[in-house]
Design a protein around this motif. Structure first.
Motif, mmCIF file in Angstrom:
data_model
loop_
_atom_site.group_PDB
_atom_site.id
_atom_site.type_symbol
_atom_site.label_atom_id
_atom_site.label_comp_id
_atom_site.label_asym_id
_atom_site.label_seq_id
_atom_site.Cartn_x
_atom_site.Cartn_y
_atom_site.Cartn_z
ATOM 1 N N ILE A 503 -4.451 -13.737 -1.053
ATOM 2 C CA ILE A 503 -4.581 -13.706 -2.513
ATOM 3 C C ILE A 503 -5.430 -12.509 -2.933
ATOM 4 C CG2 ILE A 503 -5.566 -14.932 -4.503
ATOM 5 C CD1 ILE A 503 -4.839 -17.559 -3.084
ATOM 6 N N SER A 504 -6.482 -12.224 -2.162
ATOM 7 C CA SER A 504 -7.320 -11.062 -2.445
ATOM 8 C C SER A 504 -6.518 -9.771 -2.309
ATOM 9 C CB SER A 504 -8.521 -11.056 -1.490
ATOM 10 O OG SER A 504 -9.382 -9.977 -1.755
ATOM 11 N N LEU A 505 -5.619 -9.701 -1.299
ATOM 12 C CA LEU A 505 -4.765 -8.528 -1.131
ATOM 13 C C LEU A 505 -3.773 -8.407 -2.296
ATOM 14 C CD1 LEU A 505 -4.056 -8.744 2.702
ATOM 15 C CD2 LEU A 505 -5.106 -6.806 1.528
ATOM 16 N N ALA A 506 -3.276 -9.552 -2.784
ATOM 17 C CA ALA A 506 -2.347 -9.525 -3.926
ATOM 18 C C ALA A 506 -3.021 -8.933 -5.156
ATOM 19 C CB ALA A 506 -1.838 -10.934 -4.215
ATOM 20 N N ARG A 507 -4.302 -9.234 -5.348
ATOM 21 C CA ARG A 507 -5.058 -8.615 -6.447
ATOM 22 C C ARG A 507 -5.028 -7.090 -6.316
ATOM 23 N NH1 ARG A 507 -10.511 -11.797 -5.707
ATOM 24 N NH2 ARG A 507 -10.018 -13.790 -6.686
ATOM 25 N N ALA A 508 -5.271 -6.636 -5.086
ATOM 26 C CA ALA A 508 -5.309 -5.181 -4.864
ATOM 27 C C ALA A 508 -3.930 -4.561 -5.112
ATOM 28 C CB ALA A 508 -5.794 -4.889 -3.448
ATOM 29 N N PHE A 509 -2.844 -5.247 -4.673
ATOM 30 C CA PHE A 509 -1.498 -4.755 -4.967
ATOM 31 C C PHE A 509 -1.294 -4.631 -6.473
ATOM 32 C CE2 PHE A 509 -0.029 -5.929 -0.632
ATOM 33 C CZ PHE A 509 0.750 -4.817 -0.368
ATOM 34 N N LEU A 510 -1.725 -5.660 -7.214
ATOM 35 C CA LEU A 510 -1.532 -5.679 -8.664
ATOM 36 C C LEU A 510 -2.370 -4.599 -9.343
ATOM 37 C CD1 LEU A 510 -0.004 -7.293 -10.847
ATOM 38 C CD2 LEU A 510 -2.042 -8.724 -11.096
ATOM 39 N N ARG A 511 -3.545 -4.309 -8.815
ATOM 40 C CA ARG A 511 -4.420 -3.300 -9.415
ATOM 41 C C ARG A 511 -3.801 -1.907 -9.321
ATOM 42 N NH1 ARG A 511 -9.305 -4.053 -11.295
ATOM 43 N NH2 ARG A 511 -10.859 -2.396 -11.466
ATOM 44 N N ASN A 512 -3.096 -1.671 -8.191
ATOM 45 C CA ASN A 512 -2.362 -0.412 -8.021
ATOM 46 C C ASN A 512 -3.279 0.805 -8.217
ATOM 47 O OD1 ASN A 512 -0.046 1.062 -7.429
ATOM 48 N ND2 ASN A 512 0.542 1.254 -9.581
ATOM 49 N N ALA A 513 -4.482 0.731 -7.627
ATOM 50 C CA ALA A 513 -5.456 1.817 -7.756
ATOM 51 C C ALA A 513 -5.182 2.891 -6.694
ATOM 52 C CB ALA A 513 -6.862 1.273 -7.599
ATOM 53 N N PRO A 514 -5.548 4.134 -6.969
ATOM 54 C CA PRO A 514 -5.288 5.216 -6.009
ATOM 55 C C PRO A 514 -6.178 5.165 -4.767
ATOM 56 C CG PRO A 514 -6.443 6.056 -7.939
ATOM 57 C CD PRO A 514 -6.072 4.648 -8.248
ATOM 58 N N VAL A 515 -7.309 4.458 -4.847
ATOM 59 C CA VAL A 515 -8.226 4.353 -3.711
ATOM 60 C C VAL A 515 -8.348 2.886 -3.325
ATOM 61 C CG1 VAL A 515 -10.568 4.777 -2.861
ATOM 62 C CG2 VAL A 515 -9.509 6.393 -4.456
ATOM 63 N N LEU A 516 -8.227 2.628 -2.034
ATOM 64 C CA LEU A 516 -8.301 1.259 -1.514
ATOM 65 C C LEU A 516 -9.438 1.171 -0.512
ATOM 66 C CD1 LEU A 516 -7.060 -1.605 -1.108
ATOM 67 C CD2 LEU A 516 -5.561 -0.587 0.629
ATOM 68 N N VAL A 517 -10.321 0.176 -0.713
ATOM 69 C CA VAL A 517 -11.440 -0.049 0.198
ATOM 70 C C VAL A 517 -11.310 -1.467 0.751
ATOM 71 C CG1 VAL A 517 -13.939 -0.191 0.442
ATOM 72 C CG2 VAL A 517 -12.941 1.518 -1.086
ATOM 73 N N LEU A 518 -11.252 -1.583 2.074
ATOM 74 C CA LEU A 518 -11.128 -2.887 2.723
ATOM 75 C C LEU A 518 -12.337 -3.086 3.629
ATOM 76 C CD1 LEU A 518 -7.948 -1.390 3.177
ATOM 77 C CD2 LEU A 518 -7.550 -3.840 2.952
ATOM 78 N N ASP A 519 -13.076 -4.157 3.391
ATOM 79 C CA ASP A 519 -14.297 -4.431 4.151
ATOM 80 C C ASP A 519 -14.069 -5.648 5.039
ATOM 81 O OD1 ASP A 519 -16.828 -4.619 5.149
ATOM 82 O OD2 ASP A 519 -17.816 -5.030 3.236
ATOM 83 N N GLU A 520 -13.844 -5.403 6.334
ATOM 84 C CA GLU A 520 -13.596 -6.462 7.322
ATOM 85 C C GLU A 520 -12.508 -7.423 6.838
ATOM 86 O OE1 GLU A 520 -14.898 -6.179 10.124
ATOM 87 O OE2 GLU A 520 -16.881 -5.281 9.986
#
Length: 600
Positions: A503-520
Motif C-alpha cells: 500500500i505504501s508503494l501504491a502511494r508512491a506510484f500515485l505520487r508519480n514524483a521524479p525522485v524516489l527514496v526507499l528506506d529498507e
C-alpha cells in the motif's frame, strides 16, 4: 526571582495572547453575549424594587409614618408589583440564556480555531523535536489544554467581567440609598480582593503541576497501548501498571491540592458574605429605627447585598477556574513557542521541471553534540539513476533519506536537487517532487483506497486502481469482500507487513514524483512478499532517480550502482555487480567499524 503575582500576570498575558488572534472573527457573537449580560445586570438591579414598594406600602397601610409620601397598599399596586417581578425575572432569564448560548458558541469556535492552529504548528516541527518529545503529552496539550482555555476568555472571563459591572452598579445604587450600607458592601469587596490575591497564585502553581502530571499520565498510557503486544508477550502488565499508578497518584494529589485551594477561596467568600449580611441586619435595623431608612430600603439593601455577593461568589469560583485554565494556557503557549527548524525560505527559488539530479556535498550531521552521524559525506546521483546505499546499522544510511526530503538540515555541507540547495526551495514543492517508501509503512484509519490516495489526494478512482495494480495491492484486495474499500484498523493492524508495504508503494506510484527514496523497503517481510515488493520497486524505479537504503542483497543488486556508507562516510561505490555486499551486510556492527578501501 520573580514574584508569584508577576508570574501569574505573565502567564495570564501569554494565555490571553493565544486567544486574541481568534477573537475578532467572533466579534458579533461575543458582543451580543456581552450586551445580553449587561441587560441581565439591569434586570438584577431592578429586581428588588417591586418588593421595596410592597413593603413600604403595606407598612404605611398599617399606620406607620415613613415620612416619604409614598402610596398605600392597594390590590392594584400589589398586582402591578407581582407582575413586574415576574416580568423582570423572566427577562433576566431570557438574557442569561441567550448570553450563555452565545458565549458557549463563540468559545467553542475560538477553541476549535486555536486547536487547528496548534495542530498545524505541531506538523511543522522537525523530526528532532518529535523524536525528543512525548506524543501523549503533546496530544494532551492539543486536546485537553486547549479546551480548558475557553474558561479564560469566554466561559469564565466574560461572565467575570459582567459580574464586576454588576457589583459596581449595585454599589452605586447602594450609595444612592444609604452611604453606610454602601460602605459595608465595599469593605466586603476589598476583603475578597485580598483573599483572592493571596490564593490565586497558589492555585495557578498547583494547577500547573496537575496539568504536567496529567501529560505524563497520557504519555504512559499511549506508550503502553501502542506497545501492547510487547507488554503482553513479556508479561509487563504489572510493571506498566506500577508506572501508570505512580503517575496517576501524583496527578490525584496535585489535582486535589488545586481543588482544595479553590474551594477554600469560595468558602472564605461564603463566610465573608455571612458576616456582611449580619452587619447589614444590625446597622440597617438600627437606621430604620432611627428613621434614616424605611423598611423597604432595608429590604432592598439586604437584597442588593445578597445579589452583590453573588458576583463575589462567582468571582471566587471563576478565579479558580481561570487559574487552572491559565496553567493549561502556559502549556499550549510553550508548544507554540517552539520554532520550526525546517522552514521555507523567505524568497524561495521558483519551481522548475525537475530532472532528478541529487547530490550531497561534504555533509556533516550530529543528532547530539559530540555524537556525529555523518562525517563529510559526499554522494552524487545522476538523473534517472538507480543507486543502492548499503552499510552496517548506525552508519547513517537512513539519515541520508531524511536529508533528501529535508526532514533534517545538515550541520555542514549541502544537499541539492538539480544543483539547487534544498534550503533555497519551497518546502511543500520540494516534498511533492520526492516519493518516500519507509520500512515502517504508516497507515491511517480509513480504507485501503484512502491510504493509497494520500499519495495524491486529487487522483481519480481509475488512477488509484492503476497504482494499486502496479504495487501488487490488487493481488490481495481481490480476495477481500470490500476490495480497495476494506477498512484499515489503527496502524494497519488487520493487514500483514507485506500488504502494508505494498500500500505504501501504491502511494508512491500515485505520487508519480521524479525522485524516489526507499528506506529498507523489504525489511521484516516474508520471502513471498519480498518477491512481490521487489518486483513492484523495479517497476516503480523505472525512469526515476531512485535511492534505496537497504540491508537486502537482492534489493541492492537491482541497482545500477552501490554506495557503501560506514561510520558516516562513503567508503566504496561502484557497479552493483562488483559491490562487496555479502561481506558488508553480513558483518556485525562491531567488525564493520573498520572502513573498506575507498574507491572513487
Amino acid at each position: 526571582m520573580a514574584s508569584p503575582d508577576r508570574l501569574r500576570a505573565s502567564a495570564l498575558r501569554r494565555t490571553l495572547g493565544l486567544l486574541r488572534p481568534h477573537l475578532p472573527g467572533q466579534r458579533l457573537l461575543l458582543a451580543g453575549g456581552g450586551g445580553l449580560l449587561l441587560l441581565e445586570v439591569l434586570w438584577r438591579v431592578l429586581e428588588p424594587w417591586p418588593t421595596k414598594l410592597v413593603v413600604d406600602a403595606v407598612t404605611r397601610s398599617l399606620g406607620a409614618d415613613l415620612g416619604d409620601g409614598g402610596p398605600p397598599a392597594t390590590l392594584q399596586l400589589l398586582l402591578a408589583c407581582a407582575l413586574a417581578t415576574v416580568s423582570i425575572i423572566g427577562l433576566r432569564a431570557v438574557c442569561n440564556f441567550g448570553a450563555t448560548v452565545m458565549f458557549a458558541l463563540g468559545g467553542s469556535r475560538v477553541a476549535t480555531q486555536l486547536r487547528a492552529r496548534v495542530f498545524d504548528h505541531v506538523q511543522t516541527l522537525s523530526r528532532a523535536y518529535h523524536g525528543g518529545s512525548r506524543s501523549g503529552d503533546v496530544v494532551q496539550r492539543l486536546v485537553s489544554d486547549v479546551g480548558r482555555l475557553q474558561e479564560v476568555a469566554i466561559t469564565a472571563g466574560m461572565p467575570l467581567l459582567v459580574n464586576v459591572v454588576t457589583l459596581v452598579a449595585m454599589l452605586g445604587v447602594l450609595l444612592w440609598i444609604d452611604s453606610v450600607m454602601a460602605l459595608v458592601a465595599l469593605v466586603a469587596v476589598v476583603a475578597f480582593l485580598l483573599f483572592s490575591r493571596t490564593s490565586t497564585g497558589r492555585i495557578t502553581q498547583a494547577s500547573r503541576r496537575t496539568r504536567r502530571s496529567e501529560g505524563d499520565l497520557a504519555s504512559i498510557a499511549q506508550e503502553t497501548l501502542a506497545g501492547m503486544t510487547l507488554v503482553q508477550a513479556y508479561t509487563l502488565e504489572q510493571e506498566r501498571a506500577r508506572h501508570f499508578g505512580g503517575s496517576n497518584l501524583k496527578s490525584l494529589k496535585d489535582g486535589v491540592k488545586a481543588k482544595r485551594l479553590a474551594a477554600g477561596l469560595e468558602r472564605r467568600t461564603d463566610v465573608l458574605v455571612g458576616v456582611s449580611t449580619a452587619a447589614v441586619l444590625f446597622l440597617g435595623g438600627s437606621r430604620v429605627l432611627s428613621g434614616a431608612m424605611t423598611p423597604g430600603d432595608l429590604v432592598i439593601v439586604l437584597t442588593y447585598l445578597k445579589t452583590a455577593m453573588k458576583p463575589l461568589r462567582d468571582l471566587a469560583k471563576y478565579t479558580g477556574r481561570i487559574a487552572r485554565a491559565t496553567a493549561s494556557g502556559e502549556r499550549v503557549a510553550d508548544l507554540l513557542d517552539v520554532e520550526p527548524e525546517i522552514v521555507t525560505p523567505a524568497d524561495p527559488v521558483a519551481p522548475w521541471p525537475v530532472r532528478g539530479g541529487v547530490s550531497l556535498s561534504g555533509v556533516a550531521l550530529a543528532y547530539e553534540p559530540g555524537v556525529p552521524v555523518l562525517r563529510g559525506l559526499s554522494l552524487m546521483v545522476r538523473p534517472g539513476e538507480h543507486v543502492a546505499v548499503v552499510g552496517p546499522s548506525g552508519s547513517g544510511k537512513s539519515t541520508v533519506a531524511s536529508l533528501l526530503l529535508r526532514l533534517l538540515d545538515p550541520d555542514e555541507g549541502q544537499v541539492a536537487l538539480d544543483g539547487v540547495d534544498l534550503r533555497d526551495v519551497d518546502l511543500t514543492w520540494l516534498r511533492s517532487q520526492v516519493a518516500l517508501v519507509h520500512q515502517d509503512a504508516v497507515l491511517f484509519t480509513g480504507t485501503i483506497e484512502d491510504n493509497i490516495r494520500q499519495g495524491r489526494p486529487d487522483a481519480t478512482d481509475a488512477e488509484v486502481e492503476e497504482a494499486a495494480r502496479l504495487a501488487r495491492v490488487s493481488a490481495f484486495t481481490a480476495y477481500l469482500p470490500e476490495g480497495l474499500r476494506t477498512r484499515v484498523s489503527e496502524g494497519g493492524a488487520n493487514l500483514s507487513g507485506g500488504q502494508r508495504q505494498r500500500i505504501s508503494l501504491a502511494r508512491a506510484f500515485l505520487r508519480n514524483a521524479p525522485v524516489l527514496v526507499l528506506d529498507e523497503p523489504t525489511t521484516g517481510l516474508d520471502p513471498d512478499n519480498v518477491v512481490l515488493v521487489t518486483d513492484a520497486i523495479r517497476d516503480l524505479a523505472r525512469g526515476r532517480t531512485t535511492v534505496v537504503i537497504t540491508h537486502d542483497v537482492d534489493t541492492a543488486r537491482q541497482a545500477e550502482r552501490v554506495v557503501v556508507v560506514e561510520a558516516g562516510r562513503v567508503t566504496w561505490q561502484g557497479p552493483a555487480a562488483e559491490a562487496p555486499l555479502e561481506r558488508v551486510l553480513d558483518e556485525d556492527d562491531e567488525a564493520s567499524t573498520q572502513p573498506l578501501r575507498s574507491v572513487s
